[in-house]
Structures are given as structure tokens and as C-alpha cells.
Scaffold this active site. Structure first.
Site, PDB file in Angstrom:
ATOM      1  N   LEU A 103      37.519  19.021  50.624  1.00 18.41           N
ATOM      2  CA  LEU A 103      38.408  19.489  51.687  1.00 18.41           C
ATOM      3  C   LEU A 103      37.856  19.082  53.053  1.00 18.41           C
ATOM      4  O   LEU A 103      36.664  19.252  53.318  1.00 18.41           O
ATOM      5  CB  LEU A 103      38.558  21.012  51.640  1.00 18.41           C
ATOM      6  CG  LEU A 103      39.130  21.603  50.350  1.00 18.41           C
ATOM      7  CD1 LEU A 103      39.076  23.129  50.410  1.00 18.41           C
ATOM      8  CD2 LEU A 103      40.547  21.123  50.112  1.00 18.41           C
ATOM      9  N   ASP A 136      33.559  37.748  47.830  1.00 14.95           N
ATOM     10  CA  ASP A 136      32.511  37.366  48.788  1.00 14.95           C
ATOM     11  C   ASP A 136      33.191  36.739  50.001  1.00 14.95           C
ATOM     12  O   ASP A 136      32.841  35.645  50.444  1.00 14.95           O
ATOM     13  CB  ASP A 136      31.530  36.381  48.148  1.00 14.95           C
ATOM     14  CG  ASP A 136      30.303  36.120  49.026  1.00 14.95           C
ATOM     15  OD1 ASP A 136      29.974  36.981  49.867  1.00 14.95           O
ATOM     16  OD2 ASP A 136      29.687  35.050  48.880  1.00 14.95           O
TER      17      ASP A 136
END
Length: 266
Positions: free
Chosen positions: A81, A177
């Protein structure tokens, strides 16, 4: 077999170069540039197969995550990405995506597999009620590794959790998380990376996201309203990642744990 050879065997493309990527605290992370012009992320380590299954669960829930291109024992290969600077619209899109994720309830609190942050265990055995799960699987998960005074304060707090947490909130699918470093804003959409999934109170993800920063109003407006009393529950949910940081990174996080315990009257 070398990492280069494993990637080539998995994807059927020669690897031109492999370079380290920042952020490999829980696994070894590399970017591999392929002969066909693509780049991919290769993560290796003892728990990456579990991470791959968590990414697949998030993707099945229509949550934006990197595409899982390959998974085998000790190795996963992910879509690479390109990160961009987030706009207010990007933050709103994240709020919408997170609300959609949290609106997909499970049946019980927990996850089919245990996990870990480094040598900090994350037990995920299921529980029928939420205060029991949060006490036994989170706040008390590694009490023997804490200073005695903090351990005693947390043990006293754990006994009081049924008076502070809802007994059976909807078991939302959590990223687990969700701090800012695990959100990648791209030109197409925000994506979640590095999950530590389980089913629990949706407010857990939101509390983590605000522990080290503050999402802008556009995020909260898009996510939507929270249940009454969420402000009082937030430090209870932030205490867990603070304990993880104390376990992993040492005494520099003791003041954060103490401050949260003070806020909770523990």
C-alpha cells in the site's frame, strides 16, 4: 529456502530486490519488488499465519485491509500500500468502515486462537460474559511480570469490573490493536493493518485509537453515537495496551499505567 525463493515460488514472479520496512516489531517485514512491476509486503515469523487468518476475517467482514496474496507456515505475502496524508474525508471513511465492522457481532467474547505481542501473551479463550473476559484474558494476563504494587492495584480493580463494564455487550469483531500506526490511509481508502482480532466490546478499538492521539471530529461523526458511560469505560480499556507497553518496553510506561489506575480509583 531463502525469503526471495519463497516469494518467487508463492507468486510465480522473480524478485528484483528485497528491502526492510519500518514497523517489524512482531515479525520480520520486507518489501519485495517483483519483475512484473508490482511490490508486495512479506511478513515472516512464528505468528504470521494467525495474522493472515485475522486479515481474512476482517476482509470477509468487508473491512478494508491489504489483500492477502499468499499464506504458508511462517510467511504471509500482502498487497503493498502507498500511504498518503489523510484528509477529513479519509477520517470519516475510517469511522464508517469501523462502525460497519463493529456491527457484525459474534456469539461469544474471544477468538479461536491465542496471540501475542512479542513475549506478551494474548490469551483469547472464550468467556460468556464481558467483565470476566476483560479481567482474566486482558488485565490479569501477565500479572506476574508486573511490579508488585501495580499488580495488586490491578487485581483489586479486576474484582470490581462487573460494576464498571456491561455484562453482555454485543460481541463486536475488533481489530484489537487499533492505534494510528495500524491505519494506512491510501489514495483509495483507509486500510487496517497488523490486527490482533477477537470479539469484544466495540469501545475497545475506539479507546485504543485515542490512547496516543485524538481522531478528528469527522471520524467520530461518521462512526456514530456511543453508549452512555463510554467516557468512564475508556480508561479501563486503555489500561490493557498500557500494560502491554509496560511489559514490552519497560518502566517508561509505568506512569501511564499509574495514571490510568488513578483515574479509575484503583
Amino acid at each position: 529456502m531463502s525469503l526471495e525463493a519463497r516469494i518467487e515460488a508463492a507468486l510465480g514472479q522473480p524478485v528484483l530486490r528485497i528491502v526492510p520496512v519500518h514497523g517489524g516489531d512482531l515479525s520480520d517485514v520486507r518489501r519485495a519488488d517483483l519483475d512484473d512491476g508490482r511490490s508486495v509486503i512479506a511478513k515472516s515469523g512464528p505468528r504470521v499465519a494467525t495474522e493472515g487468518r485475522m486479515l481474512s476475517a476482517l476482509r470477509a467482514a468487508a473491512t478494508p485491509v491489504p489483500e492477502l496474496l499468499h499464506a504458508e507456515d511462517g510467511l504471509i505475502v500482502l498487497q503493498y500500500l502507498e500511504e498518503t496524508t489523510p484528509t477529513a474525508t479519509d477520517w470519516a471513511d475510517l469511522g464508517t468502515a469501523l462502525r460497519a465492522l463493529h456491527d457484525r457481532p459474534g456469539e461469544r467474547y474471544g477468538w479461536p486462537e491465542d496471540y501475542a505481542f512479542g513475549d506478551a501473551p494474548i490469551p483469547n479463550d472464550t468467556a460468556d460474559d464481558w467483565p470476566t473476559f476483560w479481567a482474566e484474558r486482558r488485565l490479569l494476563a501477565f500479572g506476574d511480570h508486573l511490579p508488585a504494587d501495580l499488580r495488586q492495584r490491578i487485581e483489586r480493580l479486576a474484582v470490581r469490573l462487573p460494576g464498571h463494564l456491561p455484562h453482555r455487550p454485543p460481541p463486536a469483531l475488533l481489530h484489537g490493536d487499533l492505534w494510528a500506526g495500524n491505519v494506512m490511509f491510501t489514495a483509495a481508502r483507509p486500510c487496517l493493518i497488523d490486527p490482533a482480532c477477537y470479539y469484544g466490546d466495540a469501545e475497545v478499538d475506539l479507546a485504543m485509537l485515542s490512547l496516543f492521539g485524538a481522531p478528528p471530529p469527522e471520524f467520530h461523526a461518521a462512526y456514530g453515537p456511543l453508549a452512555p458511560g463510554h467516557e468512564k469505560r475508556r480508561p479501563l480499556y486503555q489500561l490493557w495496551p498500557a500494560l502491554v507497553h509496560l511489559r514490552l518496553f519497560g518502566a517508561g510506561y509505568r506512569s501511564m499505567v499509574s495514571r490510568l489506575l488513578d483515574t479509575l480509583g484503583a
